[in-house]
Design a protein around this motif. Structure first.
Motif, short mmCIF file in Angstrom:
data_model
loop_
_atom_site.label_atom_id
_atom_site.label_comp_id
_atom_site.label_asym_id
_atom_site.label_seq_id
_atom_site.Cartn_x
_atom_site.Cartn_y
_atom_site.Cartn_z
N LEU A 97 2.61 -12.07 -9.70
CA LEU A 97 4.06 -11.93 -9.64
C LEU A 97 4.45 -11.04 -8.47
O LEU A 97 5.42 -11.32 -7.75
N GLY A 98 3.70 -9.97 -8.29
CA GLY A 98 3.99 -9.07 -7.18
C GLY A 98 3.86 -9.75 -5.83
O GLY A 98 4.71 -9.58 -4.95
N GLN A 99 2.82 -10.56 -5.68
CA GLN A 99 2.64 -11.30 -4.44
C GLN A 99 3.79 -12.26 -4.20
O GLN A 99 4.33 -12.36 -3.09
N GLN A 100 4.19 -12.98 -5.24
CA GLN A 100 5.27 -13.95 -5.11
C GLN A 100 6.59 -13.26 -4.79
O GLN A 100 7.41 -13.80 -4.02
N LEU A 101 6.79 -12.08 -5.33
CA LEU A 101 8.02 -11.34 -5.06
C LEU A 101 8.04 -10.73 -3.66
O LEU A 101 9.09 -10.32 -3.18
N GLY A 102 6.87 -10.67 -3.04
CA GLY A 102 6.80 -10.12 -1.68
C GLY A 102 6.46 -8.66 -1.61
O GLY A 102 6.72 -8.00 -0.59
N ALA A 103 5.87 -8.10 -2.66
CA ALA A 103 5.50 -6.69 -2.65
C ALA A 103 4.39 -6.44 -1.63
O ALA A 103 3.58 -7.33 -1.36
N PRO A 104 4.32 -5.26 -1.05
CA PRO A 104 3.26 -4.93 -0.08
C PRO A 104 1.87 -5.12 -0.71
O PRO A 104 1.66 -4.75 -1.87
N ASP A 105 0.96 -5.67 0.07
CA ASP A 105 -0.40 -5.91 -0.43
C ASP A 105 -1.05 -4.62 -0.92
O ASP A 105 -1.82 -4.64 -1.90
N ALA A 106 -0.78 -3.51 -0.26
CA ALA A 106 -1.39 -2.24 -0.65
C ALA A 106 -1.00 -1.84 -2.07
O ALA A 106 -1.79 -1.21 -2.78
N LEU A 107 0.21 -2.20 -2.49
CA LEU A 107 0.65 -1.90 -3.85
C LEU A 107 0.13 -2.95 -4.84
O LEU A 107 -0.28 -2.61 -5.95
N VAL A 108 0.17 -4.21 -4.43
CA VAL A 108 -0.29 -5.29 -5.32
C VAL A 108 -1.75 -5.10 -5.69
O VAL A 108 -2.16 -5.29 -6.84
N ASN A 109 -2.57 -4.70 -4.73
CA ASN A 109 -4.02 -4.60 -4.94
C ASN A 109 -4.50 -3.17 -5.15
O ASN A 109 -5.71 -2.91 -5.14
N LYS A 110 -3.60 -2.26 -5.36
CA LYS A 110 -3.95 -0.87 -5.58
C LYS A 110 -4.76 -0.71 -6.86
O LYS A 110 -4.44 -1.28 -7.90
N ALA A 111 -5.82 0.09 -6.80
CA ALA A 111 -6.62 0.37 -8.00
C ALA A 111 -5.79 1.20 -8.97
O ALA A 111 -5.29 2.27 -8.60
N PRO A 112 -5.59 0.72 -10.20
CA PRO A 112 -4.70 1.41 -11.14
C PRO A 112 -5.23 2.77 -11.59
O PRO A 112 -6.42 2.94 -11.82
N THR A 113 -4.31 3.72 -11.69
CA THR A 113 -4.62 5.04 -12.23
C THR A 113 -3.41 5.58 -12.96
O THR A 113 -2.28 5.49 -12.46
N ALA A 114 -3.64 6.14 -14.15
CA ALA A 114 -2.53 6.75 -14.90
C ALA A 114 -2.17 8.10 -14.30
O ALA A 114 -1.02 8.54 -14.39
N ASP A 115 -3.16 8.78 -13.71
CA ASP A 115 -2.95 10.07 -13.04
C ASP A 115 -2.25 11.08 -13.95
O ASP A 115 -1.28 11.72 -13.57
N LEU A 116 -2.78 11.26 -15.17
CA LEU A 116 -2.22 12.22 -16.11
C LEU A 116 -3.05 13.50 -16.21
O LEU A 116 -2.55 14.52 -16.64
N GLU A 117 -4.33 13.43 -15.84
CA GLU A 117 -5.21 14.58 -16.02
C GLU A 117 -5.27 15.41 -14.73
O GLU A 117 -5.72 14.94 -13.70
N SER A 118 -4.84 16.65 -14.83
CA SER A 118 -4.84 17.53 -13.65
C SER A 118 -6.25 17.86 -13.20
O SER A 118 -6.51 18.07 -12.02
#
Length: 446
Positions: A372-393
């Motif tokens: 969906l992100g690709q079809q919407l035209g989102a930047p590839d860097a965001l579409v293929n970014k490795a997911p992280t919740a980034d909650l733990e300091s």
């Protein structure tokens, strides 16, 4: 009554609780068993599910399975039993689907044909067994015979389960049935029409705004693909509402804890989404103040990692507090970014990012969100970014896949009913069961 007494005694002696999913017998199994005094302690529930829609809605039977194998099939019976076992407080589930008469099935299945499935949960594992039988007699005679046969065979298959005598073919069938049932419960699909899904989910947001009378959508933008796609869908929805002559606004929120390490990604997402309004609210002071108040009030932690983990959940909930504050002030709805992969693994904070008014990504696997992100035209860097919740300091930018112990590729394959390794299947199923409380409403008295 001899059979009914015997089965009741067997259920009680083995401390089994029964759920039924009945199509052909339409509740007759439970009705017959209930004739025995004291049988109620071994009955959890009985579901009468005639239509394909009810089999899908209440049991998670896949329409693909129904179309491929037909309503009267062991595949459908197996998924019915899996759904009954997954959705209820039962150790054993009986299911059947068949043709009692007076006419043959649409595919010329003979009158009296009934497909059965027996499913057991033993030591955390599910075991499924299937049979197809044909009974003679009138419609009600077939139904009664089928009900009694299902009960009669229960001890036989339970003993096989206890003896671990299931053959590899049955184990495979059991695993695939459970996998299909969970996928359907989470509204996952093997294939999607990407353009259609974008329109459908945009229109869904428009419809919810109209029906609720709310004029604002609110969403926190992290810089990941989920919030990027959900944010763009939200902006498209409010623009469509305005074209229809209605007032509508999308408020995107930046919700960093201190300095966000991947702030550039969040800014890139906002540039792509082009929201009507952006609010920047730093949640560090509020989160730290709550943790300090807890510790001042006597709260202690066993070590620094537990403290950091609790603070991570405080951050997630503080972000949702901020979003609901904006929604309350603006007459708005809070959008959630939960999709099927996170729902499957319970990878969200209860009443944090798992709390929302609308969840437009529901049912999508992670790879489908990327599509969906690709079809919407989102930047590839965001579409293929490795997911992280980034909650733990103490572990900044910790990858989701490290925390989960399984890759999104494997999670998506599970959801899309594809083959997965035994290790991945066991990890996913164990996690799904352990996190079930996150997907349910608060527990209430019976």
């Amino acid at each position: 009554m001899e059979l009914l007494d015997r089965i009741t005694d067997y259920l009680i002696d083995n401390e089994l609780k029964l759920a039924t999913a009945e199509s052909c017998t339409a509740g007759l199994i439970v009705s017959e068993l209930a004739r025995v005094p004291g049988s109620g302690q071994s009955i959890d529930c009985g579901l009468g599910v005639y239509s394909p829609q009810s089999k899908n809605r209440y049991l998670g039977v896949s329409f693909d399975t129904i179309e491929r194998y037909g309503l009267t099939s062991e595949a459908v019976a197996s998924e019915m039993a899996a759904g009954a076992l997954n959705n209820n407080d039962a150790d054993v589930a009986l299911a059947n689907t068949g043709i009692a008469g007076p006419n043959p099935g649409d595919d010329d299945t003979p009158i009296g044909t009934v497909c059965f499935a027996w499913a057991f949960c033993h030591d955390g594992d599910h075991h499924h067994y299937c049979e197809t039988r044909r009974f003679d007699g009138t419609r009600n005679e077939v139904r009664l015979a089928a009900a009694h046969y299902a009960l009669e065979r229960l001890p036989h298959y339970h003993r096989l389960c206890l003896e671990s005598a299931t053959q590899s073919q049955e184990e495979t069938r059991s695993r695939r049935a459970v996998q299909r049932a969970i996928g359907v419960q989470l509204q996952a699909r093997s294939d999607i029409d990407v353009r259609y899904e974008i329109e459908r989910r945009r229109d869904f947001l428009c419809r919810v705004m109209q029906e609720s009378g709310q004029s604002t959508l609110v969403l926190g933008i992290s810089g990941g693909v989920d919030s990027t796609v959900a944010g763009r869908l939200a902006q498209l929805a409010v623009e469509q509402r305005r074209e229809q002559g209605e007032q509508a606004t999308f408020v995107a929120m930046r919700l960093p804890y201190g300095v966000q390490q991947d702030a550039d990604d969040a800014n890139a997402a906002l540039a792509f989404i082009r929201p009507d309004e952006v609010l920047d609210v730093n949640i560090q002071a509020a989160s730290d103040a709550l943790l300090e108040a807890l510790e001042s009030g006597g709260m202690t932690f066993k070590d620094a990692h537990q403290r950091d983990f609790v603070l991570g959940n405080v951050k997630a909930r503080q972000r949702m507090v901020a979003q609901y504050a904006v929604a309350g002030a603006r007459g708005g709805l809070v959008i959630g970014t939960d999709q099927a992969a996170e729902a499957l693994m319970g990878f969200f904070t209860k009443y944090g990012d798992g709390a929302c008014d609308v969840a437009p990504l529901t049912g999508l696997s992670k790879r489908q969100v990327r599509l969906l992100g690709q079809q919407l035209g989102a930047p590839d860097a965001l579409v293929n970014k490795a997911p992280t919740a980034d909650l733990e300091s103490l572990a900044p930018q910790k990858l989701d896949e490290v925390a989960l112990g399984v890759s999104y590729e494997e999670i998506d394959d599970f959801l899309e009913n594809r083959e997965v390794s035994e290790r991945a299947f066991d990890t996913i199923l164990t996690t799904y069961r352990r996190t079930g409380h996150k997907r349910r409403l608060p527990i209430a008295p019976d």
